[in-house]
Design an enzyme around this catalytic site. Structure first.
Site, PDB file in Angstrom:
ATOM      1  N   GLU A   1      39.563  46.458  52.030  1.00  0.00           N
ATOM      2  CA  GLU A   1      39.889  46.934  50.677  1.00  0.00           C
ATOM      3  C   GLU A   1      39.084  48.163  50.278  1.00  0.00           C
ATOM      4  O   GLU A   1      38.678  48.312  49.119  1.00  0.00           O
ATOM      5  CB  GLU A   1      39.731  45.808  49.651  1.00  0.00           C
ATOM      6  CG  GLU A   1      40.819  44.754  49.775  1.00  0.00           C
ATOM      7  CD  GLU A   1      41.032  43.946  48.503  1.00  0.00           C
ATOM      8  OE1 GLU A   1      40.447  44.293  47.459  1.00  0.00           O
ATOM      9  OE2 GLU A   1      41.795  42.971  48.559  1.00  0.00           O
TER      10      GLU A   1
ATOM     11  N   HIS B   1      34.312  39.243  46.458  1.00  0.00           N
ATOM     12  CA  HIS B   1      34.086  38.405  47.631  1.00  0.00           C
ATOM     13  C   HIS B   1      32.606  38.466  47.996  1.00  0.00           C
ATOM     14  O   HIS B   1      31.930  39.453  47.711  1.00  0.00           O
ATOM     15  CB  HIS B   1      34.898  38.899  48.834  1.00  0.00           C
ATOM     16  CG  HIS B   1      36.370  38.638  48.722  1.00  0.00           C
ATOM     17  ND1 HIS B   1      37.065  37.880  49.622  1.00  0.00           N
ATOM     18  CD2 HIS B   1      37.283  39.060  47.812  1.00  0.00           C
ATOM     19  CE1 HIS B   1      38.332  37.832  49.285  1.00  0.00           C
ATOM     20  NE2 HIS B   1      38.488  38.545  48.179  1.00  0.00           N
TER      21      HIS B   1
END
Length: 440
Positions: A49, A272
């Site tokens: 990402e 995360h």
């Protein structure tokens, strides 16, 4: 087998959540990530990402002295988001884009635009050839009604195929990324059982991090607890996987994860948690060469692999039926739009055949109706093409799984003949035997 050499490798993996203008505190977090990577000096850094190439270039500049080798994998509309930084020279790279990746009309999810893929880099680690993979699979937005399950299973199938077919000459295989699957999920079991990859969290001699190795936790500032339902504390969907070869043994001596906000900062690195695995590579003289690992698989494990593959085929068939239904709906809607267009043309032609008759409807109404008809026809045509492509991909994956199941069943029957007292084939839930006819 006498050990010839021992090499330590520190691997780092993080889903950076780097969507410019949408992700919170993006620039500040990238600065924190860059400072941490400079300080920790991992051997291999696998990022997901990193949606903006500008952010990749920022990290590349920041890590010039500690990680002089890097590569950014470009794919899709906004990019795959995959990047690798390394202390060791990158000799070759390759990107494989998954054939299925969600739906373009689900723009609020955005997975389709990202072009999810797996990136491979070939490194040399103290004379050992290492194939390093970084990947990011389609997200799971609903545990109870997962409309992307078949896509994620196909992605896991393609991932294991890509790893197996590209790593035959490698001494070491390392895989890192956000798989968006729980450890016991079908796609994860398919990947692990087929490739022989081992999970760092399961294999590590020492662990320091979140409970149960979770990487999406309720204590993270950027996580809403509603996103984790029905898992209150969190879930584990990010992994560092590895396996050795006939010439190299690999062990995980230590693994850690971050625990929310970074000490000394008010923010975490991402939504995360970051993973770090300290791997130990031991090269040795192989006992034999040219052996087929699948042939050497015990009967019980082979039967378990057939079970998993059969379950995967079932999920892909469910996706096939859904895609067929959606394509039929698109075709039917298109026919209705075409019929509406013909009806409008018929009404418009009335004054031409009835001399002196006036058009009973305002002209603007015809223009608006015509625009609506053309919009319906264009949309349904594009959807029909998309669902046809989805069908082809699902059918291709199911055909590959059928062939693989047939091959595994032949090997299983061979084991039964040569080992009459071996463990019998297991069947799920006490139903029919798992080794189904590959043509079913």
């Amino acid at each position: 087998m006498a050990n010839k050499d021992c090499v330590g490798v520190r691997v780092f993996s993080l889903n950076c959540w780097g969507i410019r203008y949408l992700s919170k505190h993006c620039s500040q977090r990238y600065q924190m990530i860059g400072e941490m990577l400079c300080k920790e000096q991992h051997d291999i850094v696998l990022l997901q990402e990193v949606w903006s190439e500008k952010d990749f270039l920022y990290l590349k500049t920041k890590l010039t002295s500690t990680h002089p080798h890097s590569h950014y994998f470009k794919s899709g509309v906004i990019g795959s988001g995959l990047a690798i930084f390394s202390k060791h020279r990158i000799h070759d790279t390759f990107l494989y884009r998954y054939s299925l990746n969600g739906y373009p009309y689900m723009a609020h999810h955005g997975d389709w635009f990202g072009g999810k893929a797996v990136g491979m880099a070939i490194l040399n680690l103290a004379g050992l050839t290492a194939n390093v993979y970084v990947t990011h699979l389609h997200a799971e937005y609903s545990r109870e009604k997962d409309s992307y399950l078949s896509h994620r299973v196909v992605q896991a199938w393609e991932l294991q195929q890509f790893i197996r077919h590209t790593s035959t000459g490698a001494d070491v295989v390392i895989v890192g990324g956000d798989l968006n699957m729980h450890p016991k999920d079908l796609g994860c079991r398919l990947l692990m059982s087929y490739t022989g990859l081992r999970d760092s969290y399961v294999e590590t001699a020492k662990f320091d991090g979140c409970e149960n190795g979770m990487t999406l936790i309720a204590d993270n500032l950027f996580i809403s607890k509603n996103e984790l339902i029905p898992f209150e504390k969190g879930i584990r969907i990010d992994y560092i996987l590895f396996k050795g070869s006939s010439k190299t043994d690999i062990y995980c001596d230590f693994m850690s994860t971050t625990k929310g906000s970074v000490p000394g900062h008010a923010l975490p690195y991402s939504d995360h948690e970051a993973l770090t695995a300290e791997l130990r590579l031991e090269s040795h003289i192989p006992a034999q060469t040219g052996s087929d690992k699948t042939q050497d698989t015990p009967t019980e494990k082979l039967a378990e692999l057939v079970d998993t593959l059969t379950e995967a085929r079932t999920e892909v068939k469910v996706g096939l039926h859904c895609a067929e239904r959606m394509r039929y709906t698109a075709a039917r809607t298109g026919v209705m739009g075409l019929a509406l267009l013909f009806l409008e043309l018929a009404i418009a032609a009335v004054p031409c055949f009835a001399l002196g008759a006036e058009q009973p409807f305002p002209r603007i109404s015809f223009y608006l109706l015509a625009a609506l008809c053309f919009a319906i026809l264009l949309t349904t045509f594009l959807l029909y093409i998309f669902y046809t492509m989805e069908l082809k991909s699902l059918q291709g994956a199911e055909d590959q799984m059928r062939l693989a199941a047939g091959s595994l069943q032949e090997k299983l029957r061979g084991f039964s003949v040569t080992q009459p007292h071996s463990v019998p084939q297991r069947s799920p839930d006490g139903e029919q035997p798992c080794a189904l006819d590959p043509e079913e």
